[in-house]
Design an enzyme around this catalytic site. Structure first.
Site, PDB file in Angstrom:
ATOM      1  CE  LYS A  37       4.142  -3.841  -2.627  1.00  0.00           C
ATOM      2  NZ  LYS A  37       2.826  -3.903  -2.072  1.00  0.00           N
TER       3      LYS A  37
ATOM      4  CD  GLU B  89      -3.117  -4.478   7.141  1.00  0.00           C
ATOM      5  OE1 GLU B  89      -3.468  -3.936   6.080  1.00  0.00           O
ATOM      6  OE2 GLU B  89      -1.937  -4.517   7.515  1.00  0.00           O
TER       7      GLU B  89
ATOM      8  CB  THR C 192      -5.818  -1.930   4.961  1.00  0.00           C
ATOM      9  OG1 THR C 192      -6.972  -2.118   5.790  1.00  0.00           O
ATOM     10  CG2 THR C 192      -5.529  -0.428   4.840  1.00  0.00           C
TER      11      THR C 192
HETATM   12  C1  5RP Z   1      -1.428  -1.795   5.203  1.00  0.00           C
HETATM   13  C2  5RP Z   1      -0.688  -2.917   4.604  1.00  0.00           C
HETATM   14  C3  5RP Z   1      -0.808  -3.085   3.121  1.00  0.00           C
HETATM   15  O1  5RP Z   1      -1.350  -4.330   2.863  1.00  0.00           O
HETATM   16  C4  5RP Z   1       0.541  -2.969   2.514  1.00  0.00           C
HETATM   17  O2  5RP Z   1       1.068  -1.675   2.863  1.00  0.00           O
HETATM   18  C5  5RP Z   1       0.512  -3.119   1.002  1.00  0.00           C
HETATM   19  O3  5RP Z   1      -0.175  -2.049   0.445  1.00  0.00           O
HETATM   20  P1  5RP Z   1      -0.320  -1.893  -1.129  1.00  0.00           P
HETATM   21  O4  5RP Z   1      -1.221  -2.972  -1.584  1.00  0.00           O
HETATM   22  O5  5RP Z   1      -0.924  -0.510  -1.300  1.00  0.00           O
HETATM   23  O6  5RP Z   1       1.041  -1.984  -1.726  1.00  0.00           O
HETATM   24  O7  5RP Z   1       0.000  -3.687   5.231  1.00  0.00           O
HETATM   25  O8  5RP Z   1      -1.129  -1.675   6.567  1.00  0.00           O
END
Ligand code: 5RP
Length: 233
Positions: free
Chosen positions: A123, A105, A28
C-alpha cells in the site's frame, strides 16, 4: 508469508497500542477486520475498551465478538482509531474508501486523538493516485455533480476517467450513508491538497477518500518485517 498474514501482523502491532479504558475507532476492510478479531479476543480475556465502528459491517463484526460499542453521539472523542488504507505515501497522506466506508472512517478518525494505519507494504506509494480515488456523492444531481467533480479534478492539475461504482451484479453501489461513489482513475495525484480543496468545494460531494494530515502513524508489514512511518507511541 501470505498477504493476509502480513495484514494480521500489522493489526497485532497496532493492538499493542491499546490500553485499558481506551475509546477506540474501529476501521473497515480486510486489515481492520483482523484488528477487530484480535481486539475481540482481548476483550473476551477482560480488556476494558469502548469502541465506535466506521461501518455497518464492522459494527456487526464487533457486536458478534461482544466488544462494547458506542456511537460518536454518546462518545464524541476517541483516543485511537486503527484503520486500513488503499494507499499511503511517505508523508502519511492516504487514499481510503476502497470499501466504500471513507465518510464514516474520516469522521471517526478526525474525532480521535490519533489515527494509526495498518496495511501490508504494497500500500506504500511514492505518489498517491494509482488506486482510484473514491468520491462519495449524493444521488440527487449525479450527472451534474460528476461534471463538477471532473472540473475540480482538472483545476487541481489531475486527469482521468470517473466511474460510478457498481456492485458485482451491476447495480449501483449505495454506501452506509445512502450515497453513491464516483471512482476517479487519476494515476498520479501530484497535488493532493489542491485536489482535496477543489473537491470539498463541489456541492453534492459528501466526502472524498484523501486523508491528509489525519494519520500520525502507519504500520506496514512486509515479509522482511514491520516498517513504521511516523510516531508509533
Ligand atoms: C474502506 C477502506 C479500507 O480501509 C481500505 O479499502 C483498505 O482495505 P483492506 O484492508 O481490505 O485492503 O478505506 O473504506
Amino acid at each position: 508469508m501470505s498477504p493476509d498474514d502480513l495484514k494480521k501482523q500489522a493489526a497485532a502491532r497496532a493492538l499493542e497500542l491499546v490500553r485499558p479504558g481506551m475509546r477506540l475507532g474501529l476501521g473497515t476492510g480486510s486489515t481492520a477486520k483482523h484488528f477487530v478479531d484480535l481486539l475481540g479476543a482481548r476483550v473476551a480475556a477482560g480488556l476494558d475498551v469502548l469502541c465506535v465502528a466506521t461501518s455497518e459491517a464492522t459494527q456487526a463484526q464487533a457486536m458478534a465478538l461482544a466488544i462494547p460499542m458506542s456511537t460518536l453521539d454518546q462518545t464524541p472523542e476517541l483516543d485511537l482509531t486503527v484503520d486500513g488504507a488503499d494507499e499511503v505515501d511517505p508523508q502519511l497522506r492516504l487514499i481510503k474508501g476502497g470499501g466504500a466506508a471513507h465518510l464514516r472512517e474520516k469522521i471517526v478518525a478526525v474525532a480521535s486523538k490519533r489515527m494509526v494505519v495498518i496495511a501490508d507494504d504494497t500500500k506504500l506509494v511514492e505518489t498517491l493516485g494509482r488506486f482510484p480515488l473514491p468520491i462519495e456523492v449524493v444521488p440527487f444531481g449525479l450527472e451534474a455533480t460528476r461534471r463538477a467533480v471532473a472540473s475540480a479534478i482538472a483545476a487541481s492539475g489531475a486527469a482521468g476517467e470517473i466511474k460510478l461504482r457498481l456492485r458485482p451484479d451491476g447495480s449501483t453501489l449505495v454506501t452506509d450513508g445512502g450515497h453513491f461513489i464516483l471512482d476517479a482513475h487519476l494515476g498520479r495525484i501530484e497535488q493532493p491538497e489542491a485536489l482535496a480543496a477543489a473537491l470539498n468545494a463541489v456541492p453534492g460531494v459528501v466526502e472524498h477518500g484523501l486523508f491528509l494530515g489525519i494519520a500520525s502513524c502507519a504500520i506496514l508489514a512486509s515479509s522482511s518485517g514491520l516498517k513504521i512511518l511516523g510516531t508509533i507511541e
